[in-house]
Design an enzyme around this catalytic site. Structure first.
Site, PDB file in Angstrom:
ATOM      1  N   ASP A  43       0.870  -1.169   0.000  1.00 21.18           N
ATOM      2  CA  ASP A  43       0.000   0.000   0.000  1.00 21.18           C
ATOM      3  C   ASP A  43       0.912   1.227   0.000  1.00 21.18           C
ATOM      4  OD1 ASP A  43      -2.445   1.586   0.486  1.00 21.18           O
ATOM      5  OD2 ASP A  43      -1.542   1.904   2.458  1.00 21.18           O
TER       6      ASP A  43
ATOM      7  N   ASP B 282      -0.176   4.986   0.910  1.00 22.53           N
ATOM      8  CA  ASP B 282      -0.428   6.002   1.933  1.00 22.53           C
ATOM      9  C   ASP B 282      -0.458   5.386   3.328  1.00 22.53           C
ATOM     10  OD1 ASP B 282      -0.780   8.266   0.162  1.00 22.53           O
ATOM     11  OD2 ASP B 282      -2.563   7.207  -0.537  1.00 22.53           O
TER      12      ASP B 282
END
Length: 426
Positions: free
Chosen positions: A223, A225
């Protein structure tokens, strides 16, 4: 701004199991911590939380001096003691009281958490030297709460404190000239405390114990953020501004972290204004991308993975993901799945299934790094293994991850033939 260097600090290497989280406190840091920031920045709230976590005395300039000054008879001062008419004299007396008490407390307790604006002290020079001398032989850690002047002004209005009626106009925040750790005001108190403790090298109140032999996989999926880029404060800033512009409820942002942008826009602004909302939030987030910070260890760990064995899987759109990667100095990988590439975003498994397919790897042989419940749910539904990274959500909410770490610098990648093994660093 001058970020505090953590290179000389001792950091505790550990792996964290969500099911073994404990509230047991650890021994306090021997260094004093100064929490500073403009009025309305939330420095007292953060200082109290840090003092509680570190089990250190809390010395608040307002608590030590305001009752005495507020109790003076009306005839003692022509105007309120906060008015510019009394400026330097009252200010010097207040800080003299704080410094004297701090000197006694640190001489007996060893350290303390101090909270005040410290405007003159953090500019350096003689005021800083006096404060340092009072706190003992080791320089204090300065935590500076940074943020926009308009945000602080709104908070002062919301708290409706009498003292703010007498406060002179507050200028634009000026960051300290001395070495300091910047902490974003847009973060929750828990998120702020986490970042301070991580910088201090303090244990996070969890039990250690790596799985035997580490975790062996064929590919690593990240991922973006909150996992590779510390964009949590940027996200909060931009979505808060969108909510205010569209008259929506800001609390919905925290409650829906990790959801695709377009989904959250629909939640905030409703179906009639989704197109305008999507365009505006993309504009805001891309403009704010240069102000985000890297996650500790993210660059080194991500760069240690061969490009044909790694992918980024993000709920954001491609142009935003590219901007944030550039801001933290990370390359755009050969495989990057964004919201533009899928019909169903997280927590649906499609994003991670697509990344595994593009890499030509069985999802069960993929290890995912996530920071939010929605992302973990997406990865687990795809059949991937998951390591969660703290900083956005509490460990107790990261259910489904078999391991939780407070930064990617806790991990090392070891090549084992055609596979990779993720083991504790150092």
């Amino acid at each position: 701004m001058t970020p505090m260097s953590s290179g000389s600090m001792t950091r505790v290497s550990r792996w964290v199991y969500p099911e073994r989280v404990t509230t047991e406190c650890q021994p306090p840091s021997p260094r004093c911590v100064l929490v500073a920031g403009p009025a309305g920045s939330g420095k007292s709230t953060l200082a109290k939380a840090l003092a509680t976590q570190l089990r250190l005395p809390l010395l608040d300039l307002d608590t030590l001096t305001n009752p005495l000054l507020d109790g003076l008879p009306a005839s003692a001062l022509a105007e309120h003691w906060l008015s510019p008419a009394h400026g330097p004299a009252i200010r010097d007396a207040r800080y003299a009281a704080l410094t004297a008490v701090a000197a006694e407390v640190t001489a007996t307790a060893g350290a303390a958490v101090l909270v005040a604006p410290f405007t003159a002290e953090l500019a350096g020079a003689a005021a800083w030297d006096r404060l340092r001398a009072a706190l003992g032989p080791t320089d204090p850690v300065v935590v500076w709460i940074r943020g926009d002047a308009q945000l602080f002004a709104r908070r002062r209005v919301q708290r409706a404190a009498d003292r703010d009626d007498h406060r002179p106009p507050t200028p634009e925040p000026v960051p300290p000239a001395v070495d300091h750790l910047p902490i974003d005001a847009e973060l929750t108190t828990a998120q702020q405390v986490f970042r301070v403790l991580r910088a201090l090298g303090e244990p996070m109140g969890v039990a250690p114990g790596p799985p035997a032999g580490g975790i062996e996989v064929d590919a690593l999926l990240f991922d973006l953020d909150g996992t590779l880029a510390d964009s949590t404060a940027s996200v909060a800033r931009c979505w808060d501004r969108l909510a205010r512009e569209f008259g929506a409820e800001p609390r919905l942002i925290q409650e829906n972290h990790g959801q695709p942008s377009d989904v959250l826009v629909g939640t905030l602004v409703g179906p009639d204004r989704q197109a305008a909302g999507r365009a505006r939030i993309r504009e805001l987030e891309i403009a704010d991308a240069p102000f985000i910070d890297p996650i500790p260890g993210a660059h080194q760990f991500f760069s240690s993975v061969p490009d044909d064995r790694r992918a980024i899987v993000t709920s954001g759109v491609r142009d935003l993901a590219t901007a944030r990667l550039g801001a933290v100095g990370l390359p755009v990988p050969g495989i990057m799945v964004t919201f533009d590439d899928v019909e169903h975003g997280k927590p649906h498994p499609e994003p991670y299934l697509l990344a595994a397919r593009r890499l030509g790897v069985d999802p069960a042989r993929c290890l995912v790094f996530e920071d939010a419940p929605a992302g973990i749910a997406s990865a687990r539904a795809a059949g991937c293994r998951v390591i969660a990274v703290l900083g956005t959500s509490p460990a107790a909410e990261l259910t489904g991850a078999e391991l939780v770490v407070d930064g990617l610098d806790r991990l090392t990648l070891v090549r084992r033939g055609d596979a990779f093994r993720v083991v504790p660093a150092g």
